[in-house]
Motif scaffolding. Structure first.
Motif, mmCIF file in Angstrom:
data_model
loop_
_atom_site.group_PDB
_atom_site.id
_atom_site.type_symbol
_atom_site.label_atom_id
_atom_site.label_comp_id
_atom_site.label_asym_id
_atom_site.label_seq_id
_atom_site.Cartn_x
_atom_site.Cartn_y
_atom_site.Cartn_z
ATOM 1 N N ASP A 26 0.720 -1.164 -0.128
ATOM 2 C CA ASP A 26 0.040 -0.030 -0.006
ATOM 3 C C ASP A 26 0.915 1.198 -0.056
ATOM 4 O O ASP A 26 2.082 1.145 0.373
ATOM 5 C CB ASP A 26 -0.927 0.047 1.151
ATOM 6 N N GLY A 27 0.211 2.164 -0.377
ATOM 7 C CA GLY A 27 1.074 3.577 -0.326
ATOM 8 C C GLY A 27 1.753 4.192 0.665
ATOM 9 O O GLY A 27 2.709 4.533 0.595
ATOM 10 N N ALA A 28 1.065 3.781 1.890
ATOM 11 C CA ALA A 28 1.642 4.237 3.234
ATOM 12 C C ALA A 28 2.837 3.548 3.272
ATOM 13 O O ALA A 28 3.723 4.179 3.915
ATOM 14 C CB ALA A 28 0.572 3.995 4.204
ATOM 15 N N GLY A 29 3.121 2.473 2.970
ATOM 16 C CA GLY A 29 4.128 1.672 3.145
ATOM 17 C C GLY A 29 5.191 2.071 2.085
ATOM 18 O O GLY A 29 6.561 2.217 2.254
ATOM 19 N N ARG A 225 -6.171 2.152 -4.314
ATOM 20 C CA ARG A 225 -7.122 3.210 -3.907
ATOM 21 C C ARG A 225 -6.293 4.724 -3.552
ATOM 22 O O ARG A 225 -6.792 5.658 -3.766
ATOM 23 C CB ARG A 225 -7.794 2.702 -3.060
ATOM 24 N N ASP A 226 -4.995 4.562 -3.158
ATOM 25 C CA ASP A 226 -4.303 5.403 -2.520
ATOM 26 C C ASP A 226 -2.993 5.705 -3.029
ATOM 27 O O ASP A 226 -2.437 4.946 -3.759
ATOM 28 C CB ASP A 226 -3.760 5.368 -1.024
ATOM 29 N N PHE A 227 -2.487 7.158 -3.189
ATOM 30 C CA PHE A 227 -1.194 7.236 -3.797
ATOM 31 C C PHE A 227 -0.276 6.181 -3.595
ATOM 32 O O PHE A 227 0.040 6.125 -2.385
ATOM 33 C CB PHE A 227 -0.779 8.652 -3.293
ATOM 34 N N LEU A 228 0.527 5.847 -4.585
ATOM 35 C CA LEU A 228 1.551 4.803 -4.613
ATOM 36 C C LEU A 228 1.158 3.353 -4.270
ATOM 37 O O LEU A 228 2.117 2.506 -4.010
ATOM 38 C CB LEU A 228 2.627 5.277 -3.540
ATOM 39 N N ASP A 229 0.067 3.099 -4.096
ATOM 40 C CA ASP A 229 -0.536 1.783 -3.957
ATOM 41 C C ASP A 229 0.170 0.898 -5.210
ATOM 42 O O ASP A 229 -0.035 1.338 -6.205
ATOM 43 C CB ASP A 229 -1.933 1.537 -4.009
#
Length: 302
Positions: A26-29, A225-229
């Motif tokens: 996921d983007g957060a990672g 769904r999220d930036f950089l997924d």
């Protein structure tokens, strides 16, 4: 995230990739991981907007696009921009669409993307995960060569009331490469159930739409769904399909922006892309960047 910690995270992704033949981060990672590989906060913000500079696609009316070719060389620990070539995918490579076997010429990726440190970090990240992973080999690719050829696509899928945007109009397919990576940049006015990606067993019929495929042959489902997924998959071990992009508000277009990385070994004679597989550097849009010294030593560990 320190480089050592980032490398440990990459190796966790690599281990999952080796085990299941695909991985989703996921983007957060991805943000701290790419930062440790050289991406800057300013370039993350620029990357979100780069798709506003795309041009008309050569064959699909609902898509805007650019592409560029890159070489990743583990021997020299360098990546560099390759000269432009026409692009072609064939039915033999599990790609069945009206433009299969058609030579397509895309408008080129420019410096605003290739000099973006987040883009370069994504290229290095994919190399870290896939280099020297044992995979099902494609016919007429040269697996004795060390270098990888990556064809990068920056794509925007557009849906309007009169035109449905299909991220994968071809239905169930493969991309004719060894490794496919897809990274989400953003969307506007897109419903939450749009653009789901399905991974299919290789026994699934090429060209079946995402909702016509045999449920018993679906091996995974993810959604950017999220930036950089980011999704990575072994392209000759899974087929995939993507559902359409739908609008929230019919008065405005729905947009979905992606980076797609098609990475494979160089083609041998007899391959559909052999004549269009130069490894010469780009003369007018040069680029060269380091693959960190730690990358080859770690990436070779299975």
């Amino acid at each position: 995230m320190k480089l050592e910690s980032a490398m440990s995270t990459v190796m966790d992704v690599r281990s999952a990739y080796i085990r299941t033949r695909w991985a989703f981060v996921d983007g957060a990672g991805m943000v701290p991981l790419l930062s440790s590989l050289g991406a800057t906060d300013e370039d993350f913000e620029r990357l979100k907007l780069v798709s506003d500079q795309l041009e008309s696609d050569p064959t699909l009316p609902f898509r805007r696009s650019r592409n560029g070719r890159f070489c990743l060389d583990p021997k020299t620990r360098r990546g560099y921009r390759l000269e432009p070539q026409p692009f072609v995918l064939s039915r033999e490579e599990d790609f069945v669409r009206h433009d299969s076997e058609t030579l397509r010429r895309f408008v080129e990726v420019q410096d605003d993307l290739q000099h973006n440190t987040a883009l370069q970090a994504l290229l290095v990240f994919q190399f870290l995960v896939v280099n020297d992973v044992d995979i099902a080999r494609r016919p007429r690719l040269d697996y004795d060569r060390a270098e990888w050829i990556c064809t990068l696509f920056n794509l925007r899928t557009v849906t309007t009331p009169g035109l449905l945007g299909e991220p994968a109009l071809e239905g169930v397919h493969s991309d004719g490469v060894d490794h496919t990576m897809t990274t989400f940049l953003g969307s506007r006015n897109m419903t939450g159930d749009s653009a789901a990606t399905f991974l299919h067993d290789m026994a699934e019929v090429n060209g079946n739409r995402w909702n016509e495929a045999d449920p018993a042959l679906v091996r995974g489902r993810v959604q950017h769904r999220d930036f950089l997924d980011t999704l990575l998959l072994v392209d000759h071990e899974y087929k995939h399909s993507v559902s359409p992009v739908h609008q929230i508000d019919d008065a405005e277009p729905a947009l979905r922006d992606m980076l797609i990385f098609f990475t494979r070994k160089p083609a041998e004679q007899g391959h559909v892309s052999f004549r269009y597989d130069s490894v010469a550097p780009h003369r007018t849009l040069p680029l060269s960047f380091d693959i960190p010294a730690a990358v080859p030593a770690i990436a070779l560990v299975n």
